[in-house]
Structure formats: C-alpha cells, structure tokens
Design an enzyme around this catalytic site. Structure first.
Site, mmCIF file in Angstrom:
data_model
loop_
_atom_site.group_PDB
_atom_site.id
_atom_site.type_symbol
_atom_site.label_atom_id
_atom_site.label_comp_id
_atom_site.label_asym_id
_atom_site.label_seq_id
_atom_site.Cartn_x
_atom_site.Cartn_y
_atom_site.Cartn_z
ATOM 1 N N ASN A 87 0.807 -1.226 0.000
ATOM 2 C CA ASN A 87 0.000 0.000 0.000
ATOM 3 C C ASN A 87 0.840 1.275 0.000
ATOM 4 O O ASN A 87 0.448 2.286 -0.586
ATOM 5 C CB ASN A 87 -0.987 -0.002 1.175
ATOM 6 C CG ASN A 87 -0.301 -0.121 2.524
ATOM 7 O OD1 ASN A 87 0.773 -0.718 2.645
ATOM 8 N ND2 ASN A 87 -0.923 0.429 3.545
ATOM 9 N N LYS B 112 12.423 -7.857 1.184
ATOM 10 C CA LYS B 112 11.467 -8.337 0.185
ATOM 11 C C LYS B 112 10.260 -7.422 0.220
ATOM 12 O O LYS B 112 9.577 -7.309 1.234
ATOM 13 C CB LYS B 112 11.015 -9.770 0.471
ATOM 14 C CG LYS B 112 10.200 -10.368 -0.676
ATOM 15 C CD LYS B 112 9.377 -11.577 -0.264
ATOM 16 C CE LYS B 112 8.075 -11.161 0.370
ATOM 17 N NZ LYS B 112 7.127 -10.515 -0.604
ATOM 18 N N GLU C 203 5.287 -8.037 -4.280
ATOM 19 C CA GLU C 203 5.482 -8.338 -5.698
ATOM 20 C C GLU C 203 4.519 -7.562 -6.594
ATOM 21 O O GLU C 203 4.797 -7.353 -7.767
ATOM 22 C CB GLU C 203 5.314 -9.841 -5.931
ATOM 23 C CG GLU C 203 6.489 -10.687 -5.476
ATOM 24 C CD GLU C 203 6.618 -10.791 -3.964
ATOM 25 O OE1 GLU C 203 7.732 -11.062 -3.472
ATOM 26 O OE2 GLU C 203 5.594 -10.581 -3.264
ATOM 27 N N SER D 193 -0.279 -7.903 7.441
ATOM 28 C CA SER D 193 -1.500 -8.325 8.109
ATOM 29 C C SER D 193 -1.209 -8.972 9.459
ATOM 30 O O SER D 193 -0.106 -9.477 9.714
ATOM 31 C CB SER D 193 -2.258 -9.321 7.231
ATOM 32 O OG SER D 193 -1.574 -10.559 7.178
ATOM 33 N N LEU E 209 1.449 -4.275 12.322
ATOM 34 C CA LEU E 209 0.400 -5.084 11.736
ATOM 35 C C LEU E 209 -0.854 -4.245 11.476
ATOM 36 O O LEU E 209 -0.796 -3.029 11.418
ATOM 37 C CB LEU E 209 0.119 -6.284 12.642
ATOM 38 C CG LEU E 209 1.371 -7.086 13.038
ATOM 39 C CD1 LEU E 209 1.018 -8.252 13.944
ATOM 40 C CD2 LEU E 209 2.132 -7.568 11.803
ATOM 41 N N GLU F 161 8.624 2.105 14.602
ATOM 42 C CA GLU F 161 9.516 2.661 13.591
ATOM 43 C C GLU F 161 9.375 4.173 13.636
ATOM 44 O O GLU F 161 8.274 4.691 13.750
ATOM 45 C CB GLU F 161 9.152 2.125 12.203
ATOM 46 C CG GLU F 161 9.360 0.633 12.051
ATOM 47 C CD GLU F 161 8.983 0.122 10.670
ATOM 48 O OE1 GLU F 161 8.096 0.721 10.033
ATOM 49 O OE2 GLU F 161 9.582 -0.863 10.223
#
Length: 498
Positions: free
Chosen positions: A173, A196, A199, A250, A272, A479
C-alpha cells in the site's frame, strides 16, 4: 449511485498507453548487482490496477539467490558496522537528495503498479525522504553510558552495537514509505539488510536500490529479493546469519512470522493491521472533523493501516457531521491515478474489490444504510465507489474486521465512557483519533484510547521523528522516533579493570 453520480465519481481515464513504456525495468538486487529474469528464474506479471493491463514482469529469486543475498549482507556487515556514524549518515543524506531529484519518475511508477493518484505518490516519495535524513542525524546519537562501579579500579561501560543482518518485509500500500523506513533504520544503526517488498508494487523498491547504490552504499549492505512470500520469508528468517526481522503487513501473517522468529530467538519488529476508531464529540469543530476524516479515510482508496475506519459521532452532532462528511465524499473523483483530476485511484487487487462487496452486503443484511457508493464501478480496473455506511451495528464485519478499502462506517454514541468501551473492544491497537474542544474530554480520550498512537483534533501520525507502531494485535515495537533504532541494536555491558 445514479448514473450521473457514477460519471461524476469516475472522472476521465488517464491514458496509460505511453505510461507502460515508461515503467521501470524490474530486477533483484544482490551484492551490488541488478539481476533480471533468466538462469531458471520464475517471473510474474505486474498489473496496472487502473486498467488490468500487464505493465512488467518481476523475476523471483531462486534459493541460491536468497542464500547469496544473505551471504552478501553478512560479509558486508563485517565492514559496515565499523563505518563511523557520520559517514553512514552522509550516505543516507545523499540517498534522500537523490530520492527528491527522482521523485517524479518514482511516483509515476508507484501510480502505475499501486494505483494511487500521482499527487499522493509524489507526496509519499518526498515526505518519506525525511526518514533517511532523520536517521542520518539520529544515528550519530546512538550513545552508550558509563555506570559508576562498586569498587575501585573497575570501569563499567554500556555499549550499543548493531544486531547484524536484517530480513525485512514490506507491503504494497505504501511501497516507498515502508521500505525506506526499514532501510534507513537498519543502515543507520550499522546493520545490513535483505528486503522483500510486495510483488504487486515493485517499482519503488527497485528505485530505492538504484538510488542507494548511486549514493555510495557499499555492495551487500542492501539486497532486494522477490518471490512467493511464504517461501521467501521462511527461508530468510531461518538463515543463520539473519538476526533481526522487520515486518509490516497483516495480523495473520505477522503472527506466523512472530512465532517462527520467536522459536529461533530472533528479534522482531511487527507493524500489523489496524481498525482505527475516530471519536467526534458534539463540542468539536464538526465541519473541520468531517473534512479531515473524509480526506484521511479515502486517501489511497482507504488502503491505509491507520485509516479512520470506525467513526463514532456524538448523537447531538450526527446530522451536522453527516452533511459535511457526505458532501466531501461525494466530491471525490475516482479514476486512473495518472489523470490530473483524480482524487482516488483503484484498489490494488481484484480481491480487495470482492472484499468490499462482501462487507457492504453483510452490513446491509444487518439493517445498515448505505448513504452513498456501495458498489463496484463499471469500468476496467479494480474500482469501488467511495462508500459511507450508517446505522451499522458493532457486530457487523465492517466494525470488527479491518476493511482496508474505501468504506467509512459512521455510528453514534451518547457518553464518553460508552464510546471508549466500544472503541477499545477489538484486539487491534494501532491508531485512534478524537475531536473535542474540551480539555477534560481531550485528556479522557488520549488516556482512554488503547492504541500505540493517538491524535486529538488533527492528523498527527507518520513524521520521521515520532514513533509509529501499535499494541496488542497491531504489533510489537516502533519505527520512527528515537525508538526506531531499538530493534536494530544489542546492548552490551563491558566491565573492566584498569
């Protein structure tokens, strides 16, 4: 929605014929090398959610690629951990400068593969460059301390040391935002990282790899891989050299990764899902609250973890609130994010459109009322109309499951204690908002809302210098802010004689 309302909401198409030609060349990035498809690597299509058209192909990492990425990060860590913080900060600052210079092209790629309006994508890149700048400064303040010893001739030092190789996983997002937060924190702390991304929205992370390389980051300090999420995450987390996990996504997946990392005694930071309550009291500036909540609820088509998704309005102010709120929502222009007049783009996945339909149907079956929207827009791409639902019971799926889409649920309350109980009734605890002109009520809301972040009378989330994170099922750790480095550092006591 009438045909006239539909045409007003949809807006003009963005014309993506040439845009596909401009889409980034996608690749893995391992030990300073960009690696495309070939050598037996699988690949997958990347789709423009505004049109449903394929715009690129993304190579998946092989097991050998993943192992090489971890080896490169481990080898680079031996040197990077000893690079002075001032020099690490210089690279982070240069990366921020390059991000701003390249923001138009990076933003265009984000709009093509994620769908958000170009103005939002550009804002994401420019605003999040601040995270690199902030960490560049704050990494110089990773201090230890001297603890007075209990006996003569002993010196006791507390030192903070980088934890090692980080495996990071970011969502679709906010593909630039979420990646740069993790990269800047890891590199600033002296760690190296294998990351990662999602995708579905890879262009932003590939662009980040290029700009960090151009900023002078040594090979191996940043590595980017792609593949089947469950397979890549398990392989990286189990790698011996990986000592820290950072995941945004999630609740269900976060719990699985937490269990795996915990079984291996590896530290994890988890940001999450959320289902953010917004409480609007009758003494608040109702028009201002309705305007702000409409803007924030439908930003990025509602695909925002801190989106105000449960709106509680004091009964006496309900009608005033709804007049303004519905006026703002009906003014949203839905369309291709590249169209200049678009203010809300498509959902990123076709499955999100199906989920929106199911949530609305459940609410209606429970006697809720759809005030506007509530349906899939009849055009190519993954579009769902901006939707407002009222008279909705707290038991409806819209009120208990994170909607992650362009549906606002509005319900009423009569007393502060009552609404706090309802707002805190879910296992989520990410963000919450309150609106009131009473200092007493403001204090009651800020202290009573159970969330990692609470904002009163404005939108106060996401700045680089403030912590971003949740409690309960919404995650562990933060964060941003001075807390950002905590998960990337070990604490060591050195007690020595002299």
């Amino acid at each position: 929605m009438s045909e006239a309302e539909r045409l007003n909401a949809v807006g003009a198409p963005g014309g993506t014929g040439k845009a596909v030609e401009d889409y980034a060349e996608l690749a893995l990035f391992i030990n300073g090398r960009f690696i495309g498809s070939g050598e037996g690597r699988k690949s997958q299509e990347v789709v423009n959610p505004a049109t449903g058209e394929t715009i690129g192909r993304l190579p998946h990492a092989t097991v050998a690629d993943l192992d090489e990425a971890v080896r490169a990060a481990s080898a680079a860590f031996a040197d990077w951990r000893r690079v002075p913080a001032v020099e690490r900060g210089q690279i982070l600052r240069r990366a921020a400068e390059l991000a701003r210079e390249r923001a138009p092209s990076i933003a265009r790629g984000i709009t093509l593969d994620q769908g958000k309006p170009l103005a939002e994508a550009l804002g994401e890149v420019n605003a999040c460059s601040e995270h690199a700048v902030w960490h560049a400064e704050e990494c110089k303040r990773i201090y230890g301390r001297l603890v007075p010893a209990r006996q003569a001739g002993v010196r006791q030092l507390v030192e903070r040391e980088p934890i090692g190789v980080v495996a990071a996983f970011t969502p679709w997002n906010f593909p630039f935002n979420q990646a740069i937060r993790k990269i800047a924190a890891a590199l600033g702390a002296g760690c190296t990282i294998v990351i990662k991304g999602a995708e579905e929205t890879p262009s932003a992370l590939v662009a980040l790899a290029r700009l960090f390389q151009d900023a002078g980051l040594p090979d191996g300090c940043l590595n980017v891989v792609w593949g089947v999420p469950a397979e890549v995450s398990e392989h990286l987390i189990r790698a011996d050299a990986v000592r820290k996990i950072s995941f945004t996504g999630s609740v269900a997946v976060g719990k699985q990764l937490a269990a795996l990392s915990g079984s291996l005694m590896k530290r994890a930071t988890l940001e999450l899902g959320g289902h953010s309550p917004a409480i609007v009291c009758a003494d608040a500036d109702i028009d201002a609250a309705a305007t702000l909540l409409a803007a924030q609820k439908f930003r990025n088509a509602g695909q925002v973890c801190i989106s105000p998704s449960r709106i509680y309005v004091e009964r006496a102010a309900h009608d005033r609130f709804m007049d303004t709120f519905l006026d703002r929502v009906r003014g949203i222009r839905v369309g291709d994010g590249l169209a200049p007049d678009t203010t809300m783009g498509p959902l990123t996945h076709a499955r999100r459109v199906r989920q929106m339909t199911e949530l609305v149907e459940d609410a209606v079956n429970r006697q809720a009322r759809v005030e506007c929207g509530g349906e899939v827009l009849d055009r190519p791409g993954y579009f769902f109309a901006p939707t407002v639902v009222t008279n909705i019971p707290d038991s409806a799926y819209l009120m208990t499951l994170e909607p992650f889409g362009p549906i606002a649920s509005v319900t009423t309350f009569t007393a502060t204690e009552e609404v706090l109980t309802r707002a805190n009734s879910l296992a989520y605890g990410l963000a919450a908002m309150g609106f009131t002109s009473s200092p007493k009520t403001s204090q009651a809301l800020s202290q009573g809302l159970q969330a990692g972040m609470v904002s009163i009378n404005h939108w106060g989330f996401g700045a680089a210098e403030t912590p971003f994170g949740g409690i309960r099922d919404s995650g562990w750790g933060s964060e941003g802010g001075i807390e950002s480095f905590d998960g990337y550092l070990n604490t060591k006591l050195v007690s020595e004689t002299y």
